[in-house]
Design a protein around this motif. Structure first.
Motif, PDB file in Angstrom:
ATOM      1  N   HIS A   6       4.009   6.891  -3.010  1.00 34.45           N
ATOM      2  CA  HIS A   6       4.268   5.450  -2.978  1.00 34.45           C
ATOM      3  C   HIS A   6       4.978   4.996  -4.257  1.00 34.45           C
ATOM      4  N   PHE A  23       2.200   3.323   3.778  1.00 42.37           N
ATOM      5  CA  PHE A  23       1.039   2.553   4.228  1.00 42.37           C
ATOM      6  C   PHE A  23       0.659   2.881   5.659  1.00 42.37           C
ATOM      7  N   PRO A  26       0.899  -1.937   5.917  1.00 37.38           N
ATOM      8  CA  PRO A  26       1.531  -2.457   4.702  1.00 37.38           C
ATOM      9  C   PRO A  26       0.954  -3.808   4.277  1.00 37.38           C
ATOM     10  N   LEU A 110      -3.602   4.351   3.433  1.00 37.35           N
ATOM     11  CA  LEU A 110      -3.350   3.292   2.449  1.00 37.35           C
ATOM     12  C   LEU A 110      -3.165   1.978   3.194  1.00 37.35           C
ATOM     13  N   CYS A 112      -3.495  -1.296   1.321  1.00 37.09           N
ATOM     14  CA  CYS A 112      -3.168  -2.421   0.448  1.00 37.09           C
ATOM     15  C   CYS A 112      -2.886  -1.930  -0.963  1.00 37.09           C
TER      16      CYS A 112
END
Length: 130
Positions: A6, A23, A26, A110, A112
């Motif tokens: 990321h 994400f 997202p 993922l 946040c």
């Protein structure tokens, strides 16, 4: 690790699409700006605006901490302002601010990134010289 992918996509390659793909869902929360970008379209807009304002944007990691459902990255956010950001007109000045990035997970996904930094420091650095 997905957090490394990321950060590399966002702050090294400046690839918004690749960043969003890291994400499962997202979402960015940026309390200093009062911003919550929820969903791919909103995150695309937020990252696009960030990278337009700071085309040389970088994240310098200083420490990484692991929790049960989060990874916390202590870092320095850096860049030269070339476009409007957070209501501040382009100044051509550099900003460098300590930050804590909290990457939240649901299982392995993922969901946040929450970015904490002192906006007053950014404003002070980018303000026009009198």
């Amino acid at each position: 690790m997905i957090v490394n992918e990321h950060i590399e996509a966002e702050a090294i390659r400046h690839d918004v699409t690749a960043t969003v793909k890291t994400f499962e869902h997202p979402r960015y929360e940026v309390p200093a700006l009062g911003v919550v970008a929820d969903g791919a379209e909103a995150v695309n807009r937020l990252l696009g605006a960030l990278l337009a304002a700071f085309p040389d944007f970088q994240i310098e990691r200083t420490a990484v901490h692991h929790a049960d459902d989060a990874v916390i990255v202590e870092c320095r956010l850096q860049g030269t302002q070339r476009g409007e950001w957070g209501g501040i007109e382009p100044s051509g000045k550099k900003m460098e601010v300590p930050a804590a990035l909290i990457f939240l997970f649901d299982g392995d996904g993922l969901i946040c990134e929450r970015a904490y930094f002192d906006q007053a420091t950014v404003v002070r650095q980018l303000a026009p010289t009198k």
